[in-house]
Design a protein around this motif. Structure first.
Motif, short mmCIF file in Angstrom:
data_model
loop_
_atom_site.label_atom_id
_atom_site.label_comp_id
_atom_site.label_asym_id
_atom_site.label_seq_id
_atom_site.Cartn_x
_atom_site.Cartn_y
_atom_site.Cartn_z
N ARG A 164 0.81 -1.22 0.00
CA ARG A 164 0.00 0.00 0.00
C ARG A 164 0.85 1.27 0.00
O ARG A 164 0.55 2.23 -0.71
N TYR A 165 1.90 1.30 0.83
CA TYR A 165 2.67 2.52 1.02
C TYR A 165 4.08 2.47 0.43
O TYR A 165 4.80 3.47 0.48
N GLY A 166 4.49 1.34 -0.06
CA GLY A 166 5.82 1.21 -0.65
C GLY A 166 6.92 1.45 0.37
O GLY A 166 6.79 1.10 1.55
N SER A 167 7.98 2.09 -0.06
CA SER A 167 9.13 2.36 0.81
C SER A 167 8.75 3.20 2.03
O SER A 167 9.39 3.10 3.07
N LEU A 181 8.19 2.99 9.66
CA LEU A 181 7.71 2.25 10.83
C LEU A 181 8.60 1.06 11.17
O LEU A 181 8.22 0.20 11.96
N SER A 182 9.79 1.03 10.61
CA SER A 182 10.70 -0.10 10.85
C SER A 182 11.16 -0.17 12.30
O SER A 182 11.72 -1.17 12.73
N TRP A 183 10.91 0.85 13.08
CA TRP A 183 11.29 0.86 14.49
C TRP A 183 10.30 0.10 15.37
O TRP A 183 10.60 -0.20 16.52
N ILE A 199 10.04 -7.37 10.29
CA ILE A 199 9.38 -8.03 9.16
C ILE A 199 9.24 -7.05 7.99
O ILE A 199 9.38 -7.45 6.83
N LEU A 200 8.96 -5.79 8.27
CA LEU A 200 8.88 -4.79 7.20
C LEU A 200 10.20 -4.72 6.43
O LEU A 200 10.20 -4.68 5.19
N CYS A 201 11.31 -4.71 7.15
CA CYS A 201 12.61 -4.66 6.49
C CYS A 201 12.87 -5.92 5.68
O CYS A 201 13.37 -5.85 4.55
N LEU A 202 12.53 -7.05 6.24
CA LEU A 202 12.68 -8.32 5.54
C LEU A 202 11.85 -8.34 4.26
O LEU A 202 12.33 -8.70 3.18
N MET A 203 10.60 -7.91 4.37
CA MET A 203 9.71 -7.90 3.21
C MET A 203 10.13 -6.86 2.16
O MET A 203 9.94 -7.08 0.97
N ALA A 204 10.70 -5.75 2.62
CA ALA A 204 11.20 -4.74 1.67
C ALA A 204 12.28 -5.34 0.78
O ALA A 204 12.31 -5.11 -0.43
N GLY A 205 13.17 -6.13 1.38
CA GLY A 205 14.19 -6.81 0.59
C GLY A 205 13.58 -7.87 -0.31
O GLY A 205 13.96 -8.01 -1.47
N TRP A 206 12.61 -8.58 0.23
CA TRP A 206 11.95 -9.64 -0.52
C TRP A 206 11.27 -9.08 -1.77
O TRP A 206 11.31 -9.66 -2.84
N LEU A 207 10.67 -7.89 -1.60
CA LEU A 207 9.97 -7.26 -2.72
C LEU A 207 10.89 -6.38 -3.58
O LEU A 207 10.44 -5.72 -4.50
N LYS A 208 12.16 -6.38 -3.22
CA LYS A 208 13.18 -5.63 -3.95
C LYS A 208 12.85 -4.14 -4.06
O LYS A 208 12.98 -3.52 -5.12
N LEU A 209 12.43 -3.55 -2.93
CA LEU A 209 12.23 -2.10 -2.91
C LEU A 209 13.57 -1.43 -3.13
O LEU A 209 14.61 -1.99 -2.78
N PRO A 210 13.58 -0.22 -3.68
CA PRO A 210 14.85 0.47 -3.94
C PRO A 210 15.67 0.62 -2.66
O PRO A 210 15.16 1.10 -1.64
N ILE A 211 16.93 0.22 -2.71
CA ILE A 211 17.77 0.20 -1.52
C ILE A 211 18.04 1.60 -0.97
O ILE A 211 18.03 1.80 0.24
N THR A 212 18.26 2.58 -1.83
CA THR A 212 18.59 3.92 -1.36
C THR A 212 17.45 4.53 -0.56
O THR A 212 17.66 4.99 0.57
#
Length: 137
Positions: A85-88, A93-95, A102-115
């Protein structure tokens, strides 16, 4: 400077999938040495961000083992919903306890832009530690 290494290590490990309470460590160190508030804040924020990026990378690599569609855990589904819904921006809310990892794990899983992921993770974590430091000092 042992305090700074301790803070960095505690913050890094707390941001990975290992349990940890870096906030309690920060409060304890601030109570012992309040003059180090800025250094502790920066070290905690950087350490926690690097730990979160480790989770991001694990998710990125884990994608080869299992697709995001194969996830059935309610926690992972909730994190996946936020990211879809909100992307990067959801990484601000990673804190949050449990769901943040899990948000950080899923961000990598979904290949969100690293920068943008690193910047937003850092902002969220730095704000959390800033609020804690402000409340203690």
């Amino acid at each position: 400077m042992l305090e700074l290494w301790l803070m960095f290590s505690g913050a890094f490990l707390a941001a990975t999938l290992l349990p940890g309470g870096s906030e309690v460590l920060l409060i304890g160190l601030l109570n012992q040495q309040p003059e180090l508030w800025l250094e502790l804040l920066v070290v905690a924020s950087v350490g926690n961000t690097l730990g979160a990026i480790t989770s991001y990378y694990l998710g990125y690599v884990g994608r080869y083992a299992k697709s995001p569609d194969a996830i059935h855990s309610p926690r992972y589904q909730k994190a996946l919903g936020w990211i879809e819904r909100y992307g990067s921006w959801s990484l601000l809310l990673s804190w949050l306890p449990v769901i943040g990892d899990i948000l950080c794990l899923m961000a990598g899983w979904l290949k969100l832009p690293i920068t943008s992921s690193v910047v937003l993770i850092f902002i969220g974590k730095a704000l959390r530690y800033s609020l804690i430091a402000w409340a203690i000092i």
